[in-house]
Design a protein around this motif. Sequence first.
Motif, mmCIF file in Angstrom:
data_model
loop_
_atom_site.group_PDB
_atom_site.id
_atom_site.type_symbol
_atom_site.label_atom_id
_atom_site.label_comp_id
_atom_site.label_asym_id
_atom_site.label_seq_id
_atom_site.Cartn_x
_atom_site.Cartn_y
_atom_site.Cartn_z
ATOM 1 N N UNK A 15 -13.891 -31.529 -29.314
ATOM 2 C CA UNK A 15 -13.562 -32.345 -30.477
ATOM 3 C C UNK A 15 -13.843 -33.794 -30.114
ATOM 4 N N UNK A 16 -14.888 -34.363 -30.698
ATOM 5 C CA UNK A 16 -15.182 -35.764 -30.420
ATOM 6 C C UNK A 16 -14.198 -36.629 -31.197
ATOM 7 N N UNK A 63 -10.913 -29.372 -25.845
ATOM 8 C CA UNK A 63 -11.529 -30.413 -25.035
ATOM 9 C C UNK A 63 -11.696 -31.654 -25.920
ATOM 10 N N UNK A 64 -11.082 -32.754 -25.531
ATOM 11 C CA UNK A 64 -11.309 -34.007 -26.252
ATOM 12 C C UNK A 64 -12.548 -34.669 -25.656
ATOM 13 N N UNK A 65 -13.382 -35.204 -26.528
ATOM 14 C CA UNK A 65 -14.654 -35.758 -26.068
ATOM 15 C C UNK A 65 -14.808 -37.189 -26.557
ATOM 16 N N UNK A 66 -15.432 -38.022 -25.729
ATOM 17 C CA UNK A 66 -15.697 -39.399 -26.143
ATOM 18 C C UNK A 66 -17.144 -39.780 -25.856
ATOM 19 N N UNK A 67 -17.568 -40.848 -26.520
ATOM 20 C CA UNK A 67 -18.888 -41.410 -26.289
ATOM 21 C C UNK A 67 -18.715 -42.699 -25.504
ATOM 22 N N UNK A 86 -8.479 -37.674 -21.980
ATOM 23 C CA UNK A 86 -9.883 -37.396 -22.274
ATOM 24 C C UNK A 86 -10.426 -36.313 -21.332
ATOM 25 N N UNK A 87 -11.288 -35.441 -21.877
ATOM 26 C CA UNK A 87 -11.850 -34.347 -21.078
ATOM 27 C C UNK A 87 -13.353 -34.468 -20.833
ATOM 28 N N UNK A 88 -14.085 -34.791 -21.897
ATOM 29 C CA UNK A 88 -15.545 -34.759 -21.823
ATOM 30 C C UNK A 88 -16.087 -36.158 -22.126
ATOM 31 N N UNK A 89 -16.898 -36.673 -21.205
ATOM 32 C CA UNK A 89 -17.479 -38.013 -21.365
ATOM 33 C C UNK A 89 -18.973 -37.876 -21.607
ATOM 34 N N UNK A 90 -19.403 -38.204 -22.822
ATOM 35 C CA UNK A 90 -20.838 -38.275 -23.083
ATOM 36 C C UNK A 90 -21.269 -39.693 -22.753
ATOM 37 N N UNK A 91 -22.021 -39.836 -21.672
ATOM 38 C CA UNK A 91 -22.358 -41.156 -21.150
ATOM 39 C C UNK A 91 -23.814 -41.461 -21.468
ATOM 40 N N UNK A 92 -24.060 -42.573 -22.154
ATOM 41 C CA UNK A 92 -25.446 -42.906 -22.480
ATOM 42 C C UNK A 92 -25.751 -44.352 -22.159
ATOM 43 N N UNK A 93 -27.043 -44.629 -21.996
ATOM 44 C CA UNK A 93 -27.512 -46.012 -21.917
ATOM 45 C C UNK A 93 -28.566 -46.196 -22.993
#
Lengths: 515, 515
Positions: B61-62, B95-99, B128-135
């Motif tokens: 869940x984002x 799972x909690x997800x963040x950007x 927080x559980x899931x980290x979507x990491x971007x550049x």
Amino acid sequence: MADAAVIPAPQDTSPAPVRREVGVTELALRDAHQSLMATRMALEDMVGACEDIDAAGYWSVECWGGATYDACIRFLNEDPWVRLRTFRELMPNSRLQMLLRGQNLLGYRHYSDDVVNRFVEKSAANGMDVYRVFDALNDTRNVREAIAAVRRVGKHAQGTLCYTESPLHTIEGYVAQAHELMELGCDSLCIKDMAALLRPQPAFDLVRAIKEGVGEDVRVHVHCHATTGVTLVSLMKAIEAGADVVDTAISSVSMGPGHNPTESLVEMLAGTGFTTHLDDERLRRVKDHFARVRPRYTEFMSAITGVETEIFSSQIPGGMISNMESQLRQQGAGDRLREVLAEVPRVREAAGFPPLVTPSSQIVGTQAVFNVLMGPYKVLTAEFADLMLGYYGQTLGERNPKIVAMARAQTKKEPIDVRPADLLAPEWDGLVAATADLDGADGSDEDVLTHAMFPGVAPGFLAQRHEGPRNVGRDPGELAAERLAREAGDGPSTAPVHYSVTLDGKAHQVAVQRV
Amino acid sequence: MADAAVIPAPQDTSPAPVRREVGVTELALRDAHQSLMATRMALEDMVGACEDIDAAGYWSVECWGGATYDACIRFLNEDPWVRLRTFRELMPNSRLQMLLRGQNLLGYRHYSDDVVNRFVEKSAANGMDVYRVFDALNDTRNVREAIAAVRRVGKHAQGTLCYTESPLHTIEGYVAQAHELMELGCDSLCIKDMAALLRPQPAFDLVRAIKEGVGEDVRVHVHCHATTGVTLVSLMKAIEAGADVVDTAISSVSMGPGHNPTESLVEMLAGTGFTTHLDDERLRRVKDHFARVRPRYTEFMSAITGVETEIFSSQIPGGMISNMESQLRQQGAGDRLREVLAEVPRVREAAGFPPLVTPSSQIVGTQAVFNVLMGPYKVLTAEFADLMLGYYGQTLGERNPKIVAMARAQTKKEPIDVRPADLLAPEWDGLVAATADLDGADGSDEDVLTHAMFPGVAPGFLAQRHEGPRNVGRDPGELAAERLAREAGDGPSTAPVHYSVTLDGKAHQVAVQRV
């Protein structure tokens, strides 16, 4: 500075082989505005797009049908035959396409075969090229005469499978119907998914089964609405399975209860090896045209704008749900829509699982409303009784015998199992006579057909026709200015309002008028 | 009467084998309302859906990111950490997800590594559980530290490929980046298509190439926006190519510049052998919840509601176009949007073809506006100069040397080619000290991070935090009543309205003004 960057997609580095060109039927001039804005678009608001549509490279341009004909004479004071001839003149390079309700033509009852033939002859003479002929019950006896008539005038006859789902509807059944339609002499077949129920895998399976079962060279067209949000994927799968032509609407009049966007179809196929050969710049101009026109019809826009997947259980075409809501509200039962949506599948089962499309959708939907408001089958509508008695044709499933008996008792009519039009005597001469005396009728066969199709509306239309078209679209700037003026209290002059005003204890008679 | 008909799809007569379960990330709590209603949704309007979301069977869940954090403190007087802890409590099974914007965290500048680590530790501790990491530039040096930090706290690190198209972007290049990200220790990869540019065939090719090139067991997630109308087909193709998880938003907050509808994804897969195992009834309840909430945010809704395919050339994410329109209008140049859209690809090329996503989309977009209004590169924004000088990282293409020289002259800064954060000294202790004195700060690391990320907004927020959340949504009934009252003249002060009043037979000219 650098010039505009040319930005190919990554897959362009290893281009896929060109596998096949896919044809596209543009729906902007008929089904798009029928589905999105209650068929209200005036010819005047379409002519500006015709040159670009004509040059864009479509396989055909759908531009005529029952609802457009009806709206022309009922709301727009526009002669539908003038509309057809105008399209013919403005789009000389295009196949013009129409939707024909088989033996119902553009109306709501069965017509005798001589009327069916006359209609096809006159519409062909006025410029129609492609006839998509369907029957709401998928009873091929009801399309036989129309298809034969189209063949006689040398035009393109397209047979239609109205797509629905039930325990009785199978791929094999559709293939059998496809066989029957091809034996009637159809030039092509259409899978007509009026309620956006055709999911991707069934789309693939159905197209493939028709190609394998009836012939790889049988032209298959696929018509999907967009309501459930899933049918662009279905078009992709249909194309992968061999579909020859798919239907879309230019993006500015697409989506919601309408159709998938033409431009999205084009982009979808990039790199796949399937191509449309549509002209991007022409599409952009058509899009811009309808983006300007659309706000003029805001007050007619469908309340459904987003995606709605609950219709997978009710099977009701998007456009019909708002009709039902309005029926319910008129009965003070606006809160009972969910009950009605749950009742529709039951009524449909009782009627032998007809597809839900004009007129069966209205017949089943209205009976479901009656059942919820008055109790199950306490009252049968005349149309539902006729459906139960076979007067619309055969259904795939057995009709509930108890309700058939009720229909018989209520109407004093016997059930039939022959082709309904077999019971009709020729009626053309009578229609000619009945039209001759109408105020404003010009003696043409076209006027007779208008009268035949819409006997309630035609007399008024013919009498007023000389006044010319009424464009019911409204300039959005004008609408906004009106609203602003109302809000600022600076509206138009009004009639005097009378008050009794007591001022310092003394009553005065006062009339106030905005000037 | 018959019971409710159970209506299986035709393909159910020969069911496809179950091939694979596809995971789904629900976007309703973050990106959906960010894209559709300017991130304004209050926590209060989300809590009612959490139980159903938690039980629906999503992969994740984002629910958190830069824009939600920003909007919380800027507009909603809501502590973003309270929001996170509330979600954690209400969705114990999810799972909690963040950007996360890599080295930018949730802000717009690079932070030193100690701040990056502290942020990840605190967000993990808060749930927080899931980290979507971007550049934004796809420079993996900018995500290295954040990914390492996520691994250190034992959470799920997802590396991101920001999808864009240019003459330099190839499948091979993306596979190389995927390799780099996996070598950094990522648990999964995400293809992030923020502008809805990922067409079906490239989606298939890219997922397949990653699986074949990096490993069939590498988890691939696909995130697409819906703006161009074509990306649900892309999700289908990505799934066929082996994608493990796809992102969707519940239908009542989907489409337009948002995302494909969750329910449409479920229906799309029927009969294909791919399943989601989502609970239909829970989805219906989540849908109903947000259908009720959505009208409260009408005034924040994106002006783009339909499908827009012209962004295939400008590549500008849907949400940005309205920003640009407003920039242009402020300069009295509201009619020059098309020129700006044509300028964007040129500016992007000059900058070495960066993907356009926060913050590169804003930087390139604003420079394009400046170029149109003042002439090409007559004025460089500070951010664009930094981009040209390497202060945001590496781009795939060479940056135009002439403009690099202009940036150098204007800023007196030298170009760099190291990882930008290598130039930053540790800053955590300084941030703690700078936050300690702020009115309302409670001494927590969370407050320091809020101050670090949004130094302009945080002081005001911390000082007002005790007043509690401000829900900026408006009851639609209230809004309608207000409008009605205005129209009836019962609104705020207005200009005088002139009447002719006849009192006891004598006419008077009267001006009335609400005061």
